[in-house]
Design an enzyme around this catalytic site. Structure first.
Site, mmCIF file in Angstrom:
data_model
loop_
_atom_site.group_PDB
_atom_site.id
_atom_site.type_symbol
_atom_site.label_atom_id
_atom_site.label_comp_id
_atom_site.label_asym_id
_atom_site.label_seq_id
_atom_site.Cartn_x
_atom_site.Cartn_y
_atom_site.Cartn_z
ATOM 1 N N GLU A 177 0.821 -1.218 0.000
ATOM 2 C CA GLU A 177 0.000 0.000 0.000
ATOM 3 C C GLU A 177 0.853 1.266 0.000
ATOM 4 O O GLU A 177 1.188 1.803 1.064
ATOM 5 C CB GLU A 177 -0.945 -0.002 1.214
ATOM 6 C CG GLU A 177 -1.852 1.236 1.245
ATOM 7 C CD GLU A 177 -2.841 1.258 2.414
ATOM 8 O OE1 GLU A 177 -2.758 0.386 3.292
ATOM 9 O OE2 GLU A 177 -3.698 2.158 2.433
ATOM 10 N N LYS A 222 -2.595 -2.209 -3.044
ATOM 11 C CA LYS A 222 -3.637 -1.325 -2.477
ATOM 12 C C LYS A 222 -3.244 0.120 -2.745
ATOM 13 O O LYS A 222 -2.530 0.741 -1.950
ATOM 14 C CB LYS A 222 -3.783 -1.597 -0.975
ATOM 15 C CG LYS A 222 -4.814 -0.698 -0.276
ATOM 16 C CD LYS A 222 -5.216 -1.241 1.078
ATOM 17 C CE LYS A 222 -6.114 -0.270 1.821
ATOM 18 N NZ LYS A 222 -6.742 -0.855 3.006
ATOM 19 N N GLY A 265 -9.389 6.527 1.433
ATOM 20 C CA GLY A 265 -8.553 7.713 1.582
ATOM 21 C C GLY A 265 -9.221 9.030 1.951
ATOM 22 O O GLY A 265 -8.575 10.059 1.866
ATOM 23 N N ARG A 295 -12.704 3.731 6.057
ATOM 24 C CA ARG A 295 -13.750 4.722 6.314
ATOM 25 C C ARG A 295 -14.992 4.548 5.449
ATOM 26 O O ARG A 295 -16.119 4.623 5.937
ATOM 27 C CB ARG A 295 -13.177 6.131 6.140
ATOM 28 C CG ARG A 295 -12.314 6.548 7.304
ATOM 29 C CD ARG A 295 -11.421 7.707 6.961
ATOM 30 N NE ARG A 295 -10.284 7.308 6.137
ATOM 31 C CZ ARG A 295 -9.332 8.130 5.707
ATOM 32 N NH1 ARG A 295 -9.397 9.412 6.015
ATOM 33 N NH2 ARG A 295 -8.319 7.691 4.996
HETATM 34 P P1 13P Z 1 -9.407 4.100 4.176
HETATM 35 O O1 13P Z 1 -10.278 3.339 3.193
HETATM 36 O O2 13P Z 1 -10.181 4.729 5.286
HETATM 37 O O3 13P Z 1 -8.456 5.022 3.471
HETATM 38 O O4 13P Z 1 -8.518 3.024 4.919
HETATM 39 C C1 13P Z 1 -7.983 1.988 4.219
HETATM 40 C C2 13P Z 1 -6.704 1.606 4.822
HETATM 41 O O5 13P Z 1 -6.519 0.497 5.219
HETATM 42 C C3 13P Z 1 -5.659 2.622 4.891
HETATM 43 O O6 13P Z 1 -4.454 2.012 5.215
#
Ligand code: 13P
Length: 340
Positions: A177, A222, A265, A295
């Site tokens: 990620e 990711k 994000g 989120r």
């Molecule tokens: P969000 O979808 O809230 O960005 O979180 C995903 C996530 O795992 C960030 O590391």
């Protein structure tokens, strides 16, 4: 379930399913609980996550994997069942966030490098014993007038590649990620700047993964979507986000990678769903494209829950709805009228 890395990775991006990112660190979950005025105790965190994992139908139909914070991996439900067993019973793969967070990158003013490589090999062996079959490591890249620097891009890509290689050695599928953040105040943070920076980060990332000998068929990427900064005066249409994101990913991500699971994000729930749907509905893609939202999967459930037992059903329904909408978006079959 098969234990081959390649099979686990394919299961993580199964048709019409995606990943629930429930791995908020203790600091981040406190912020989420603050927003509903609930004190963040170990039991409350357990109650909240148990509530999500017991949303049976949603978990079975739409969730292929769950990313956990270390505390949750070892936690038991109120009735004594390990939370990991709830996840497995729903047919989802348990995963674990293994990075130790983004720390200030020496020599820069605001940039960060993610730490956690020291001792990771032995931690991974322990997580495997506890049932984790995939892991997550998140790097953050910040767009301002003067950043990112090459130092930041390179240091983070290198750490992610070393993490990924260690995961595969331990029989664990790495989620890689490298997140180009969408927040910030900078006027220069246009959608085209996001494209440029994401392309730079991903090209660097795959070169590092190659150098580290990472098996591309046994990983999941990711990434962020290609979007303008949250405060950019020029926002983009759903079609533009879909077009630029697909183009950038096609330019950077080898087709051997089985799947790409986006982070949300800070996008609104509906935007995150609409963007994913548009990509799957309109493009021929060499990999599965799905969600790994935190989120955008949890916000509605969190606000319905309010920390109260009597709201559990309503919160599960809110979670189930978002999971279903995103499951549809993962096959390009979502439309806005399904939201009501
Ligand atoms: P969000 O979808 O809230 O960005 O979180 C995903 C996530 O795992 C960030 O590391």
């Amino acid at each position: 379930m098969s234990e081959r890395l390649e099979d686990i990775a394919v299961a993580m991006v199964a048709e019409g399913q995606g990943i629930l990112a429930a791995d908020e660190s203790t600091g981040t979950i406190k912020k989420r609980f603050d927003s509903i005025s609930v004190e963040s105790t170990e039991d409350k965190r357990r109650d909240y996550r148990e509530m999500l994992f017991r949303a049976d139908q949603a978990m079975k139909d739409c969730i292929s994997g769950v990313i956990l914070f270390e505390e949750t991996l070892g936690q038991k439900a109120a009735d004594g069942t390990p939370l990991v067993d709830l996840i497995k019973a729903a047919g989802a793969v348990p995963g674990i966030k293994v990075d130790k967070g983004a720390q200030a990158l020496s020599g820069t003013s605001i940039e960060k490098v993610t730490e956690g490589l020291d001792g990771l090999r032995s931690r991974l062996a322990g997580y495997y014993e506890q049932g984790a079959r995939f892991a997550k490591w998140r790097a953050v890249i910040t767009i301002t007038d003067d950043t990112p620097s090459w130092n930041c891009i390179k240091a983070n890509a290198h750490a992610l590649a070393r993490y990924a290689a260690l995961c595969q050695e331990a029989g664990i599928v790495p989620i890689v990620e490298p997140e180009v953040l969408m927040d910030g105040e900078h006027s220069a943070h246009t959608i085209d700047r996001c494209y440029e920076v994401t392309e730079w980060a991903l090209k660097t990332q795959f070169a590092e993964l190659y150098d580290a000998g990472v098996n591309l068929e046994g990983m999941v990427l990711k990434p962020n979507m290609i979007v303008p900064g949250q405060n950019c005066s020029s926002q983009a249409s759903v079609d533009e986000v879909a077009e630029k994101t697909v183009q950038c990913l096609k330019a950077c991500v080898p087709s051997l990678v089985p799947g790409i699971a986006f982070l949300s994000g800070g996008q609104s729930d509906i935007d995150a769903t609409a963007h994913l749907n548009a990509m799957n509905a309109s493009y021929d893609l060499p990999w599965k494209l799905t969600f790994s939202y935190g989120r955008a999967l949890q916000a509605a459930a969190l606000s319905a829950w309010q920390g109260k037992q009597e709201n559990v059903e309503a919160a599960q329904a809110a979670f189930a709805h978002r999971a279903k909408m995103n499951g549809l978006a993962a096959t390009g079959k979502w439309s806005k009228d399904m939201e009501s």
